[in-house]
Scaffold this motif. Structure first.
Motif, short mmCIF file in Angstrom:
data_model
loop_
_atom_site.label_atom_id
_atom_site.label_comp_id
_atom_site.label_asym_id
_atom_site.label_seq_id
_atom_site.Cartn_x
_atom_site.Cartn_y
_atom_site.Cartn_z
N GLN A 180 -24.52 10.53 -31.29
CA GLN A 180 -24.36 11.86 -30.70
C GLN A 180 -23.43 11.73 -29.51
OE1 GLN A 180 -28.71 12.77 -30.18
NE2 GLN A 180 -28.17 14.57 -31.36
N GLY A 193 -28.50 13.00 -34.75
CA GLY A 193 -27.20 12.38 -35.02
C GLY A 193 -27.12 12.00 -36.49
N LEU A 196 -23.89 14.85 -39.56
CA LEU A 196 -22.58 14.49 -40.12
C LEU A 196 -22.67 13.30 -41.08
CD1 LEU A 196 -20.21 15.14 -37.08
CD2 LEU A 196 -20.53 16.54 -39.13
P1 ADP Z 1 -26.67 16.11 -34.30
O1 ADP Z 1 -26.23 17.50 -34.67
O2 ADP Z 1 -28.06 15.79 -34.72
O3 ADP Z 1 -26.40 15.77 -32.87
P2 ADP Z 1 -24.50 15.27 -36.07
O4 ADP Z 1 -24.36 14.01 -36.85
O5 ADP Z 1 -24.56 16.54 -36.84
O6 ADP Z 1 -25.76 15.08 -35.15
O7 ADP Z 1 -23.28 15.34 -35.07
C1 ADP Z 1 -22.96 14.22 -34.26
C2 ADP Z 1 -22.32 14.68 -32.96
O8 ADP Z 1 -21.02 15.23 -33.22
C3 ADP Z 1 -23.10 15.79 -32.26
O9 ADP Z 1 -24.11 15.28 -31.43
C4 ADP Z 1 -22.01 16.53 -31.50
O10 ADP Z 1 -21.79 15.90 -30.26
C5 ADP Z 1 -20.77 16.33 -32.36
N1 ADP Z 1 -20.47 17.52 -33.21
C6 ADP Z 1 -20.75 17.67 -34.51
N2 ADP Z 1 -20.31 18.86 -34.99
C7 ADP Z 1 -19.72 19.48 -33.95
C8 ADP Z 1 -19.05 20.74 -33.78
N3 ADP Z 1 -18.90 21.61 -34.80
N4 ADP Z 1 -18.54 21.03 -32.55
C9 ADP Z 1 -18.68 20.18 -31.52
N5 ADP Z 1 -19.30 18.97 -31.61
C10 ADP Z 1 -19.81 18.62 -32.79
#
Ligand code: ADP
Length: 226
Positions: A180, A193, A196
């Motif tokens: 994250q 985290g 994605l």
């Molecule tokens: P989570 O949502 O549980 O934190 P993700 O794997 O979905 O984990 O996302 C990893 C990190 O990527 C997030 O903590 C965030 O900082 C960043 N991130 C993901 N998608 C976006 C987005 N659309 N805009 C801004 N930051 C994002």
């Protein structure tokens, strides 16, 4: 082998947490909503807090289980169907619009094409990208754009938002499990985290790839290439 054990362990832990948590949340909710028995204010407040935090924990466990379920899949288990991209995007729009009345959703099909996909899984990936686009978004008027385009024979599906953006140096890391972006930057958003990495796994099961482009305070766009 170790990877498989780790996954089984995660799955076991999540299942073991679910039952006790359901009891804790159930009783905390009953107590916090009890107006008949003249309960002390302290009990009502405490139980409301337990219920609130317990509900968040239950959601985190669901995310973990969801991730483990997809992470365990192999390409052979996918249920592939030829699907018009417009249908895919419209269905995702339909499924999230009631839950997000404050967000403007747009679908832009620049080129019409079909994709051979496991529809349930790809929709799950698109919904995850949409959820992130709303979560990491402080705009007064939140905007999400689903688009489809052909480029050099590649089928591209993008989810764009007008959120906080991602610092350039972080982009290579955001697809890693449990990663994250610095809490100070995002303001301690809850999650694992794993959103994605879940999307990336689904894309890879389809032999596709995914990339992100972003501009701080302007927004981000995640593009799946099939
Ligand atoms: P989570 O949502 O549980 O934190 P993700 O794997 O979905 O984990 O996302 C990893 C990190 O990527 C997030 O903590 C965030 O900082 C960043 N991130 C993901 N998608 C976006 C987005 N659309 N805009 C801004 N930051 C994002």
């Amino acid at each position: 082998m170790e990877e498989r054990m780790a996954r089984n362990f995660l799955s076991l832990i999540s299942h073991k947490f679910k039952t006790p948590l359901a009891a804790i949340n159930g009783y905390a909710q009953l107590l916090s909503e009890n107006t008949r028995d003249n309960l002390p204010e302290m009990v009502r407040k405490a139980s409301a807090s337990i219920y609130g935090q317990g509900t968040k924990l239950a959601a985190l466990i669901e995310t973990l289980l969801d991730f483990v379920g997809v992470d365990n899949l192999s390409a052979g288990e996918l249920k592939m169907t030829e699907t018009p991209v417009e249908e895919l995007l419209r269905e995702v729009e339909e499924e999230i619009k009631d839950k997000t009345p404050e967000v403007t959703l747009k679908v832009a099909v620049l080129d019409k094409f079909s994709v051979n996909v496991d529809k349930t899984l790809v929709k799950k990936a698109l919904k995850q990208l949409a959820a992130n686009g709303m979560k990491f978004n402080k705009s007064q008027e939140k905007l999400l754009i689903f688009s489809a385009q052909l480029k050099d024979g590649n089928k591209m599906i993008s989810v764009g938002d007008n959120g906080i953006g991602i610092p350039g140096e972080e982009i290579p890391r955001i697809f890693n499990k449990f990663y994250q972006v610095e809490a100070a930057f995002t303001g301690q958003v809850e999650g694992w985290g794993l959103g994605l990495p879940l999307v990336k796994k689904i894309v890879e099961l389809h032999k596709g790839r995914i990339f992100a482009k972003s501009q701080l305070e302007k927004g981000s766009a995640f593009t799946i290439v099939l």
